[in-house]
Design a protein around this motif. Structure first.
Motif, PDB file in Angstrom:
ATOM      1  N   THR A 121       0.864  -1.185   0.000  1.00 31.15           N
ATOM      2  CA  THR A 121       0.000   0.000   0.000  1.00 31.15           C
ATOM      3  C   THR A 121       0.897   1.230   0.000  1.00 31.15           C
ATOM      4  O   THR A 121       1.865   1.293   0.763  1.00 31.15           O
ATOM      5  N   VAL A 122       0.572   2.201  -0.855  1.00 38.85           N
ATOM      6  CA  VAL A 122       1.378   3.420  -0.964  1.00 38.85           C
ATOM      7  C   VAL A 122       0.445   4.626  -1.067  1.00 38.85           C
ATOM      8  O   VAL A 122      -0.477   4.636  -1.895  1.00 38.85           O
ATOM      9  N   GLU A 123       0.680   5.610  -0.221  1.00 36.23           N
ATOM     10  CA  GLU A 123      -0.021   6.888  -0.326  1.00 36.23           C
ATOM     11  C   GLU A 123       0.681   7.743  -1.364  1.00 36.23           C
ATOM     12  O   GLU A 123       1.912   7.734  -1.444  1.00 36.23           O
ATOM     13  N   VAL A 124      -0.089   8.493  -2.178  1.00 33.49           N
ATOM     14  CA  VAL A 124       0.476   9.356  -3.219  1.00 33.49           C
ATOM     15  C   VAL A 124      -0.201  10.723  -3.133  1.00 33.49           C
ATOM     16  O   VAL A 124      -1.422  10.827  -3.240  1.00 33.49           O
ATOM     17  N   LYS A 125       0.606  11.769  -2.979  1.00 34.68           N
ATOM     18  CA  LYS A 125       0.082  13.129  -2.862  1.00 34.68           C
ATOM     19  C   LYS A 125       0.144  13.862  -4.194  1.00 34.68           C
ATOM     20  O   LYS A 125       0.998  13.594  -5.033  1.00 34.68           O
ATOM     21  N   SER A 126      -0.749  14.829  -4.349  1.00 34.64           N
ATOM     22  CA  SER A 126      -0.589  15.834  -5.403  1.00 34.64           C
ATOM     23  C   SER A 126       0.286  16.944  -4.809  1.00 34.64           C
ATOM     24  O   SER A 126       1.122  16.684  -3.957  1.00 34.64           O
ATOM     25  N   GLY A 127       0.121  18.174  -5.247  1.00 31.16           N
ATOM     26  CA  GLY A 127       0.839  19.279  -4.621  1.00 31.16           C
ATOM     27  C   GLY A 127       1.877  19.952  -5.484  1.00 31.16           C
ATOM     28  O   GLY A 127       2.422  20.986  -5.102  1.00 31.16           O
ATOM     29  N   VAL A 151      -0.041  -2.919  -6.029  1.00 30.33           N
ATOM     30  CA  VAL A 151      -0.019  -1.979  -4.908  1.00 30.33           C
ATOM     31  C   VAL A 151      -1.342  -1.216  -4.824  1.00 30.33           C
ATOM     32  O   VAL A 151      -1.830  -0.695  -5.826  1.00 30.33           O
ATOM     33  N   SER A 152      -1.903  -1.158  -3.621  1.00 24.77           N
ATOM     34  CA  SER A 152      -3.050  -0.284  -3.373  1.00 24.77           C
ATOM     35  C   SER A 152      -2.542   1.142  -3.211  1.00 24.77           C
ATOM     36  O   SER A 152      -1.649   1.391  -2.391  1.00 24.77           O
ATOM     37  N   VAL A 153      -3.096   2.061  -3.988  1.00 28.70           N
ATOM     38  CA  VAL A 153      -2.670   3.459  -3.932  1.00 28.70           C
ATOM     39  C   VAL A 153      -3.748   4.300  -3.256  1.00 28.70           C
ATOM     40  O   VAL A 153      -4.934   4.211  -3.603  1.00 28.70           O
ATOM     41  N   VAL A 154      -3.339   5.103  -2.278  1.00 27.51           N
ATOM     42  CA  VAL A 154      -4.237   5.974  -1.529  1.00 27.51           C
ATOM     43  C   VAL A 154      -3.915   7.419  -1.909  1.00 27.51           C
ATOM     44  O   VAL A 154      -2.867   7.947  -1.514  1.00 27.51           O
ATOM     45  N   PRO A 155      -4.769   8.091  -2.704  1.00 22.65           N
ATOM     46  CA  PRO A 155      -4.455   9.448  -3.169  1.00 22.65           C
ATOM     47  C   PRO A 155      -4.801  10.515  -2.138  1.00 22.65           C
ATOM     48  O   PRO A 155      -5.830  10.438  -1.462  1.00 22.65           O
ATOM     49  N   THR A 156      -3.927  11.503  -2.025  1.00 24.72           N
ATOM     50  CA  THR A 156      -4.105  12.615  -1.095  1.00 24.72           C
ATOM     51  C   THR A 156      -3.985  13.932  -1.851  1.00 24.72           C
ATOM     52  O   THR A 156      -3.049  14.122  -2.639  1.00 24.72           O
ATOM     53  N   PHE A 157      -4.914  14.862  -1.613  1.00 26.63           N
ATOM     54  CA  PHE A 157      -4.835  16.200  -2.187  1.00 26.63           C
ATOM     55  C   PHE A 157      -3.982  17.064  -1.277  1.00 26.63           C
ATOM     56  O   PHE A 157      -4.380  17.405  -0.170  1.00 26.63           O
ATOM     57  N   LEU A 158      -2.770  17.388  -1.736  1.00 25.23           N
ATOM     58  CA  LEU A 158      -1.890  18.295  -0.996  1.00 25.23           C
ATOM     59  C   LEU A 158      -2.281  19.715  -1.391  1.00 25.23           C
ATOM     60  O   LEU A 158      -1.779  20.286  -2.348  1.00 25.23           O
ATOM     61  N   ALA A 159      -3.211  20.266  -0.640  1.00 27.55           N
ATOM     62  CA  ALA A 159      -3.898  21.487  -1.032  1.00 27.55           C
ATOM     63  C   ALA A 159      -3.013  22.726  -0.961  1.00 27.55           C
ATOM     64  O   ALA A 159      -3.067  23.599  -1.835  1.00 27.55           O
ATOM     65  N   LEU A 160      -2.223  22.828   0.098  1.00 26.38           N
ATOM     66  CA  LEU A 160      -1.327  23.972   0.283  1.00 26.38           C
ATOM     67  C   LEU A 160       0.095  23.439   0.400  1.00 26.38           C
ATOM     68  O   LEU A 160       0.464  22.892   1.438  1.00 26.38           O
TER      69      LEU A 160
END
Length: 386
Positions: A121-127, A151-160
């Motif tokens: 499992t891997v988290e992936v940010k924008s930003g 791999v399970s991907v967990v997306p995150t919005f890196l807002a600032l």
């Protein structure tokens, strides 16, 4: 495995695990597990752990920042590089210029490496967009990565993350809060919202505006906090019941107590500490005393943590930050899962996803002992060997 007696890791000698429909249904010694009618896979000894979870990455980006590595070796600080037009903004230019297909192809190669090192499992940010359209593009790429290499991907919005060059500060923060965050939430592109609270980034008050918008949209929050200074970000994030606060080199006692009360996980990022040649250690003893769960992650990014090895980061967490081998392993399994709001993985226990890694080692402590240990001999995702 589940703790037994005085062993926090729950080591089981001559152990066996029974799987069914992608989940764990039984754990114990080999003679205790009913194998009738089951296909038996002999792993030949070694050690079996939960699949590793990388709970903080910036895996989608354009270009590299190898030249900044040379600048840093010549003595330039993080802030000086950013002031000279480098840092996050230079990656923003490259990411905006890249097509979705180009970003996906590059991110897949990086995800292959993480998978080979044990990630399930891997988290992936924008930003690296700093505008709504590019942030959406990055999150679409993160979504497209899900399932690649098992791999399970967990997306995150890196807002600032950084202020776009020439932007009005107040207007930008308001736009992210009022327009971009609701847009991304409505499209279902992210599982959480993140921000960078720091003297070279955004204040706790500015981040709070975006976190309030995330709460209205029903998205949990996470925070880059207290990396270069104490901005009281961790305490602010804890008021929003943040899943995690990450970096934390300059966390104080009030922040640690607030995190403990909120159940917020501390995510330590030793590869970034190493690459930046920092000297101010995160307060591990304070986190332990407060009862804050400690996770660790690669922080894979082009500027301050260009690493793709989870075992290497476990070694760094032990060597640089003083985590025990057991803490390092928990930091990339059960506590990393908690940092992502996931309760279905990270442990070898009945009812958990059958995400597992088999390691050709004699002692489990070797995972945090070897510098750059090769990945597992076998990796299972939802019970399927990858």
């Amino acid at each position: 495995m589940q703790p037994r007696g005085d062993d926090p890791l729950g080591r089981i000698d001559d152990g066996a695990v029974r799987l069914s429909d992608g989940c764990i249904v039984a754990v114990g010694r080999r003679g205790e597990i009913d194998a009738a009618g089951a296909e038996i896979i002999d792993l030949g000894g070694g050690w079996l752990t939960p699949g590793l979870i990388d709970c903080h990455t910036h895996l989608v980006f354009g270009g590299t920042r190898a030249h900044e590595h040379a600048m840093r070796r010549a003595g330039a600080s993080y802030e000086e590089i950013a002031a000279a037009g480098g840092g996050i903004v230079s990656t923003v230019r490259a990411t905006r210029a890249a097509s979705e297909e180009q970003l996906l192809a590059a991110a897949r190669r990086r995800l292959d490496a993480l998978a080979a090192s044990g990630a399930t499992t891997v988290e992936v940010k924008s930003g690296y967009g700093l505008d709504a359209d590019t942030e959406v593009k990055m999150l679409r790429v993160a979504r497209a990565l899900d399932g690649h290499a098992g791999v399970s991907v967990v997306p995150t919005f890196l807002a600032l993350h950084a202020l776009p060059p020439g932007a009005d500060r107040a207007a930008y923060v308001e736009q992210v809060a009022r327009e971009t965050t609701p847009r991304i939430a409505e499209a279902g592109l992210a599982r959480s919202v993140d921000a960078f609270c720091e003297r070279i980034a955004f204040t706790a008050e500015e981040v709070e505006q975006v976190f309030a918008a995330a709460a209205r949209a029903g998205l949990p929050v996470r925070l880059h906090a207290e990396q270069l200074s104490n901005s009281n970000g961790a305490a602010m994030a804890s008021r929003f019941k943040a899943l995690s606060a990450d970096h934390l080199e300059h966390l104080d006692a009030d922040g640690a107590r607030a995190m403990a009360a909120a159940g917020t996980v501390a995510v330590l990022l030793p590869a970034a500490f190493y690459c930046l040649r920092e000297t101010h250690l995160p307060p591990v003893a304070l986190l332990r005393e407060a009862g804050v769960r400690i996770a660790i992650a690669t922080d894979c990014n082009p500027g301050t943590s260009p690493t793709l090895s989870l075992p290497l980061v476990m070694n760094m967490a032990a060597t640089l930050f003083g985590l025990s081998p057991g803490e390092a392993l928990a930091g990339m399994t059960v506590h990393a899962a908690a940092a992502l709001g996931l309760d279905d993985r990270g442990r070898i226990a009945p009812g958990q996803r059958a995400d597992l890694c088999a390691w050709d080692i004699n002692e489990i402590d070797e995972l945090a002992y070897w510098i750059g240990l090769p990945g597992p001999s076998r990796r299972f995702v939802a019970g399927e060997q990858r």
